[in-house]
Structure formats: C-alpha cells, structure tokens
Design a protein around this motif. Structure first.
Motif, PDB file in Angstrom:
ATOM      1  N   GLY A 128      50.569  14.633  63.013  1.00  0.00           N
ATOM      2  CA  GLY A 128      50.418  15.366  64.260  1.00  0.00           C
ATOM      3  C   GLY A 128      51.031  16.754  64.208  1.00  0.00           C
ATOM      4  N   SER A 129      50.969  17.416  65.361  1.00  0.00           N
ATOM      5  CA  SER A 129      51.476  18.786  65.476  1.00  0.00           C
ATOM      6  C   SER A 129      52.369  18.923  66.708  1.00  0.00           C
ATOM      7  N   THR A 145      54.483  27.439  60.774  1.00  0.00           N
ATOM      8  CA  THR A 145      54.300  28.878  60.915  1.00  0.00           C
ATOM      9  C   THR A 145      55.280  29.402  61.951  1.00  0.00           C
ATOM     10  N   ILE A 146      56.057  30.403  61.558  1.00  0.00           N
ATOM     11  CA  ILE A 146      56.993  31.041  62.479  1.00  0.00           C
ATOM     12  C   ILE A 146      56.352  32.325  62.994  1.00  0.00           C
ATOM     13  N   SER A 147      56.533  32.579  64.295  1.00  0.00           N
ATOM     14  CA  SER A 147      55.956  33.789  64.874  1.00  0.00           C
ATOM     15  C   SER A 147      56.773  34.175  66.097  1.00  0.00           C
ATOM     16  N   LEU A 203      57.693  28.066  66.562  1.00  0.00           N
ATOM     17  CA  LEU A 203      57.529  27.372  65.287  1.00  0.00           C
ATOM     18  C   LEU A 203      56.389  26.384  65.485  1.00  0.00           C
ATOM     19  N   GLN A 204      55.235  26.723  64.936  1.00  0.00           N
ATOM     20  CA  GLN A 204      54.084  25.832  64.985  1.00  0.00           C
ATOM     21  C   GLN A 204      54.182  24.879  63.808  1.00  0.00           C
ATOM     22  N   MET A 205      54.247  23.591  64.097  1.00  0.00           N
ATOM     23  CA  MET A 205      54.431  22.587  63.061  1.00  0.00           C
ATOM     24  C   MET A 205      53.207  21.693  62.990  1.00  0.00           C
TER      25      MET A 205
END
Length: 128
Positions: free
Chosen positions: A16-17, A71-73, A83-85
C-alpha cells in the motif's frame, strides 16, 4: 524558532501507500536555503535517515532502502514537506519524524545530529 508538525501516519497493508505531511512554521518561513528531512525509528532500533531535501538547491537524498519507493517533496507556498510512500513493507513500520537544519555538513544528511528542530512524530504501521 522553528515548529514542525507531522500528520498523515496510519496503518495499511504491505504494498500500500501513505503520504506523510510536515507543516513547518517560524523562522524557517523566511529563509531560502535549509534542509528538511524525514527520519524513522522502529522499536528497539536506532533512528535512521529516510530522505532529505535541500531547499533552495532542488536536491534530495534517499536511504537505499527506500529509494524508488519513497519521494520527498515540498510545497513552498504551504511550507509543507511531504513523504509519499509506496510499495510499503512491514520493515517500514516505525515512528516517522520530520526534522529541519540550517545547513548540513557534507555527506551527513542522514545523521540526526545535523538537525536542530524536530517534530513530534507520526506512527506508520504496515501489516503483511
């Protein structure tokens, strides 16, 4: 002074995310160059650097264990770090912390000692 407030933790199954957010406020809002990072600490383990972004340089670093999955943004108008995981694994289960530093010595982005300000943390739990 700098205040960091994380949100977005929770539980999901493997694969999952989740997206974590960290709202930064205070003196950091008026600076153009600094570092914002994500760290995590699992029970019985040391704190580890997950990713960091160099604001003003558009440069980011990732731990090898999350590269390609996280992804860090940063949303500059909102002063919010993300932080998209994705493709989450049980090994990603930990308390996640947002941290800020005015500058980081070369090669030491993943050392918590380089960061002066910390959020309270948000729990991420991944089940198999």
């Amino acid at each position: 002074q700098v205040r960091l407030v994380e949100t977005g933790g929770g539980s999901t199954q493997a694969g999952g995310s989740l997206r974590l957010s960290c709202r930064a406020s205070g003196a950091i809002e008026t600076y153009g160059r600094y570092c914002l990072g994500w760290f995590r600490q699992a029970p019985g383990k040391e704190r580890e650097g997950v990713a960091t972004i160099y604001i003003g340089f558009s440069h980011s670093k990732y731990d090898y264990s999350v590269k390609g999955r996280f992804t860090i943004s940063k949303d500059n108008p909102k002063n919010t770090l993300y932080l998209q995981m994705s493709s989450l694994q049980p090994g990603d289960t930990a308390m996640y912390f947002c941290a800020a530093a005015w500058r980081i010595a070369g090669g030491r982005w993943s050392s918590g000692n380089e960061y002066k300000y910390w959020g309270q943390g948000t729990q991420v739990t991944i089940s198999s």
